[in-house]
Scaffold this motif. Structure first.
Motif, PDB file in Angstrom:
ATOM      1  N   ALA A 225     -41.049  30.159 -22.333  1.00  0.00           N
ATOM      2  CA  ALA A 225     -40.432  30.470 -23.623  1.00  0.00           C
ATOM      3  C   ALA A 225     -40.900  31.830 -24.143  1.00  0.00           C
ATOM      4  O   ALA A 225     -40.101  32.622 -24.670  1.00  0.00           O
ATOM      5  CB  ALA A 225     -40.758  29.370 -24.636  1.00  0.00           C
ATOM      6  N   LEU A 229     -38.593  35.345 -24.867  1.00  0.00           N
ATOM      7  CA  LEU A 229     -38.573  35.974 -26.189  1.00  0.00           C
ATOM      8  C   LEU A 229     -39.011  37.435 -26.149  1.00  0.00           C
ATOM      9  O   LEU A 229     -38.571  38.243 -26.963  1.00  0.00           O
ATOM     10  CB  LEU A 229     -39.486  35.204 -27.155  1.00  0.00           C
ATOM     11  N   ILE A 241     -34.610  29.016 -24.058  1.00  0.00           N
ATOM     12  CA  ILE A 241     -35.698  28.696 -24.981  1.00  0.00           C
ATOM     13  C   ILE A 241     -35.637  27.232 -25.403  1.00  0.00           C
ATOM     14  O   ILE A 241     -36.651  26.528 -25.458  1.00  0.00           O
ATOM     15  CB  ILE A 241     -35.638  29.625 -26.198  1.00  0.00           C
TER      16      ILE A 241
END
Length: 409
Positions: A225, A229, A241
């Motif tokens: 994740a 990002l 995500i």
């Protein structure tokens, strides 16, 4: 303010038995006590030399020899054989000069007793034969009547030697009994510590096997994740995500379930799990107490209101009550009355189990049940005390924190 209580002074008989049982070579204040005793023996010898008509009154050399036999007694326990030899070297010429024969007898018997109480029995026998032989020989040279009188009274020498051997045997017996008791106590303490260490090792190993995989997965999914990002924030892949966060949620849910199952197994009491509250899977809680208490024919009082209690604390309370009821039924004797009280107060869940049993088995420290209950209370941040009641019976009292954060701290 209450004054601290002072220990009761031992009785005279107890002090005498303690002094007799103590090893003379390790007793406290040995030199001081021997010096005082030597002074007392010297005073007695002086009185006998001046008052008893048994030979002539000592001259200057006689007084020196008598004093030397008495002064040597100050070291009788530190050097028993050397003291006996010094006493003999003084009293042999003293008696040969036909001085008052009764005066050095108390000191001579004391030196003989000390040797008999510290030397081996065979050595004591040889010493006794040598002393009696020397005494009879010297007195026969002085006068035949005195020699016969010494031979007749030589039984006192044998009596003193036998008494010394008996005291030595008694001291060795007491030392062996105390040694066995100390070794047995150390063995029990070591066994209890070993069991606790093994249980902690087993719990650590089970928790490691359970959580290592789940924590590793959570770390990997969190890294995924974070990578999505930070690598290309302009082209944010919301689906990736969301999937990573869902995977983390699923992993946490699975780990929580596995941890709950593992704790259930670790808190099991050794049964096959087919009966009782653990059979269905969740940890036992306070709602299962009525059935448990009913089976033991005990009285139950629960006052928790709407207080929120952590599941681990409820499980610990259940196990403490379970072990206490088992001990009370097993050791309390026939017709024992048991009372269980559970109440929430002052931020703690207080669990008290009392009985009026009269059997001697339910004493603190017998077995490992109390040790296990203390470990259960400590595992959730609580405390536990157990021991006999003043009015008879036994009591177990535990204070467990109510909040989940405190229980798991």
């Amino acid at each position: 303010m209450q004054q601290p209580q002072t220990a009761a002074r031992p009785r005279l008989g107890e002090r005498v038995l303690t002094a007799v049982s103590r090893d003379p070579l390790t007793s406290p204040h040995r030199a001081r006590n021997d010096a005082v005793l030597a002074a007392a023996v010297g005073a007695l010898a002086l009185v006998l030399a001046l008052t008893v008509q048994s030979g002539r009154r000592p001259d200057a050399l006689g007084w020196v020899l008598l004093a030397g036999s008495v002064v040597a007694l100050a070291w009788r326990r530190s050097r028993p054989m050397a003291v006996l030899l010094a006493v003999l070297l003084c009293i042999v010429p003293y008696h040969a000069a036909d001085n008052t024969h009764i005066a050095p007898v108390p000191g001579s018997l004391l030196a003989l007793y000390t040797v008999a109480a510290t030397a081996r029995p065979l050595h004591t026998l040889l010493i006794g034969i040598g002393v009696i032989g020397a005494a009879v020989t010297v007195m026969f040279q002085v006068d035949s009547h005195q020699g016969l009188e010494t031979l007749r009274t030589s039984g006192w020498i044998l009596a003193v030697l036998i008494f010394g051997v008996d005291v030595r045997t008694y001291r060795r017996y007491i030392a062996s009994v105390v040694g066995r008791a100390e070794r047995a106590e150390r063995t029990r303490e070591e066994e209890a510590a070993r069991r606790v260490a093994e249980e902690r090792l087993r719990i650590a190993r089970d928790l490691h096997d359970l959580l290592a995989h789940s924590i590793t997965l959570i770390g990997v999914q969190t890294s995924v994740a974070s990578h999505v990002l930070t690598v290309d924030p302009d082209r944010l892949d919301r689906a990736a995500i969301a999937k990573a966060l869902d995977d983390i949620t699923d992993t946490c849910r699975t780990a929580r379930g596995e941890l709950r199952t593992t704790l259930e197994v670790l808190r099991a009491d050794g049964s096959d799990g087919s009966d009782g509250p653990d059979a269905a899977g969740p940890l036992p809680d306070l709602s299962a107490l009525p059935g448990l208490v009913r089976a033991a024919r005990a009285d139950l009082e629960v006052r928790t209101g709407r207080t929120r209690i952590a599941p681990a604390v409820e499980a610990a309370a259940y196990r403490i009550v379970q072990e206490s009821l088992t001990n009370a039924v097993r050791h309390g004797g026939p017709g024992v009355r048991i009372r269980v009280a559970v109440a929430a107060a002052d931020g703690h869940l207080r669990v008290t189990v009392t009985d009026d049993g009269t059997a001697p088995g339910a004493t603190e420290g017998s077995g490992y049940g109390i040790v296990g209950m203390r470990e259960r209370a400590r595992s959730v941040g609580g405390t536990l005390a157990a021991g006999p009641r003043d009015g008879g019976g036994f009591e177990v009292a535990a204070a467990l924190p109510l909040q989940q954060s405190e229980a798991l701290a």
